[in-house]
Write a protein that holds these residues in place. Structure first.
Motif, PDB file in Angstrom:
ATOM      1  N   ASP A  79      41.039  36.943  48.604  1.00  0.00           N
ATOM      2  CA  ASP A  79      42.178  36.956  47.672  1.00  0.00           C
ATOM      3  C   ASP A  79      42.642  35.544  47.317  1.00  0.00           C
ATOM      4  O   ASP A  79      43.827  35.215  47.379  1.00  0.00           O
ATOM      5  CB  ASP A  79      43.339  37.760  48.274  1.00  0.00           C
ATOM      6  CG  ASP A  79      44.389  38.130  47.237  1.00  0.00           C
ATOM      7  OD1 ASP A  79      44.025  38.221  46.040  1.00  0.00           O
ATOM      8  OD2 ASP A  79      45.563  38.315  47.612  1.00  0.00           O
ATOM      9  N   ILE A  80      41.676  34.693  46.962  1.00  0.00           N
ATOM     10  CA  ILE A  80      41.951  33.314  46.571  1.00  0.00           C
ATOM     11  C   ILE A  80      41.842  33.201  45.059  1.00  0.00           C
ATOM     12  O   ILE A  80      40.898  33.710  44.453  1.00  0.00           O
ATOM     13  CB  ILE A  80      40.945  32.350  47.232  1.00  0.00           C
ATOM     14  CG1 ILE A  80      41.039  32.448  48.761  1.00  0.00           C
ATOM     15  CG2 ILE A  80      41.178  30.913  46.776  1.00  0.00           C
ATOM     16  CD1 ILE A  80      39.893  31.787  49.494  1.00  0.00           C
ATOM     17  N   GLN A  81      42.814  32.548  44.460  1.00  0.00           N
ATOM     18  CA  GLN A  81      42.823  32.367  43.011  1.00  0.00           C
ATOM     19  C   GLN A  81      41.761  31.354  42.611  1.00  0.00           C
ATOM     20  O   GLN A  81      41.782  30.209  43.065  1.00  0.00           O
ATOM     21  CB  GLN A  81      44.214  31.877  42.578  1.00  0.00           C
ATOM     22  CG  GLN A  81      44.601  32.317  41.200  1.00  0.00           C
ATOM     23  CD  GLN A  81      46.029  31.895  40.850  1.00  0.00           C
ATOM     24  OE1 GLN A  81      46.748  31.329  41.671  1.00  0.00           O
ATOM     25  NE2 GLN A  81      46.424  32.153  39.636  1.00  0.00           N
ATOM     26  N   LEU A  82      40.836  31.754  41.773  1.00  0.00           N
ATOM     27  CA  LEU A  82      39.769  30.872  41.306  1.00  0.00           C
ATOM     28  C   LEU A  82      40.112  30.412  39.890  1.00  0.00           C
ATOM     29  O   LEU A  82      40.139  31.212  38.961  1.00  0.00           O
ATOM     30  CB  LEU A  82      38.430  31.601  41.321  1.00  0.00           C
ATOM     31  CG  LEU A  82      37.183  30.819  40.903  1.00  0.00           C
ATOM     32  CD1 LEU A  82      36.968  29.601  41.796  1.00  0.00           C
ATOM     33  CD2 LEU A  82      35.950  31.717  40.936  1.00  0.00           C
ATOM     34  N   LEU A  83      40.403  29.130  39.739  1.00  0.00           N
ATOM     35  CA  LEU A  83      40.837  28.577  38.455  1.00  0.00           C
ATOM     36  C   LEU A  83      39.822  27.559  37.948  1.00  0.00           C
ATOM     37  O   LEU A  83      39.065  26.979  38.716  1.00  0.00           O
ATOM     38  CB  LEU A  83      42.205  27.897  38.612  1.00  0.00           C
ATOM     39  CG  LEU A  83      43.342  28.751  39.188  1.00  0.00           C
ATOM     40  CD1 LEU A  83      44.591  27.899  39.380  1.00  0.00           C
ATOM     41  CD2 LEU A  83      43.633  29.939  38.275  1.00  0.00           C
TER      42      LEU A  83
END
Length: 245
Positions: free
Chosen positions: A185-189
């Motif tokens: 659940d890590i935001q990949l930007l």
């Protein structure tokens, strides 16, 4: 030898008509153009810290803080914890806030992988101090090797929840990173910043041959309800030295 430190606060660059007219430029060009606009020849000489401020931003004076989202990216090239804390503390002070909703750390170094991980652990330990006292919400790293990111994540007491990659130099997201971010659940930007946002030759061209960039911050302030970018600016801390004859 005399030395002095230079703190440059560009203020809200969205209020600079010259900068707005070049909205399509990349982050380095935007920064250089902004510095040319706000800097003047009246820089004091001697010891101490000189502060140069851009136009004061009054656009958000009557806006409730809970209606704003502040995102910050800090560019550093040293694992020196003091410099990182100095950058963050100055940002809180400049933006008159007790919390930053989103922070991304861009650590530029040519270290070997094992040394890179050690340096990032020092940096992350300092970041965790701010998270524990609720001064930072979402925090992550930019342009980090997948294996190093995973090792740092597994080591950290408080896990990074953002990872940012540059698609101008990496045509596709590494599959291993994509899978790991999804599972945890890590935001990949993505971003399009230059590898070195203010190259040394450009720094010297503006501030002189003895200039050394200690840290650089870029901040953005959005109105949450409308997703509008209301303020954007840079903070730079530069050390200069000169010989006294």
């Amino acid at each position: 030898m005399l030395s002095h430190n230079l703190l440059v606060n560009t203020g809200n660059i969205l209020s600079l008509s010259e900068a707005r007219q070049k909205a399509s430029q990349n982050s380095t060009d935007e920064l250089i153009e902004t510095l040319k606009i706000i800097l003047n020849d009246n820089q004091n000489k001697g010891d101490g810290t000189i502060v140069i401020n851009g136009k004061e931003d009054t656009s958000l004076q009557d806006v409730d803080r809970k209606d704003l989202k502040i995102t910050v990216k800090v560019f550093i090239s040293s694992p020196d914890v003091h410099s990182l804390k100095e950058a963050l503390d100055q940002t809180f002070k400049t933006l008159n806030t007790n919390v930053i909703e989103s922070l991304v750390i861009a650590y530029k170094s040519d270290e070997e992988p094992e040394n890179m991980l050690s340096s990032l652990k020092k940096i992350w330990s300092a970041v965790e101090e701010y998270i524990k006292v609720d001064k930072l919400s979402s925090v992550g790293l930019s342009d980090i090797n997948t294996n190093i990111f995973i090792e740092l994540f597994q080591w950290a007491d408080i896990k990074p929840n953002i990872v940012q990659i540059n698609l101008t130099t990496c045509c596709a997201v590494p599959p291993a990173l994509q899978e790991f971010t999804k599972e945890n659940d890590i935001q990949l930007l993505t971003h399009s910043d230059s590898y070195e946002i203010l190259p040394q030759e450009m720094l010297e061209g503006i501030f002189g041959s003895t200039a050394h960039l200690r840290w650089l911050i870029r901040y953005q302030i959005h109105l949450k309800c409308r997703g509008i970018l209301s303020s954007k600016g840079y903070l730079l801390y530069i050390n200069k030295s000169s010989f006294k004859i």
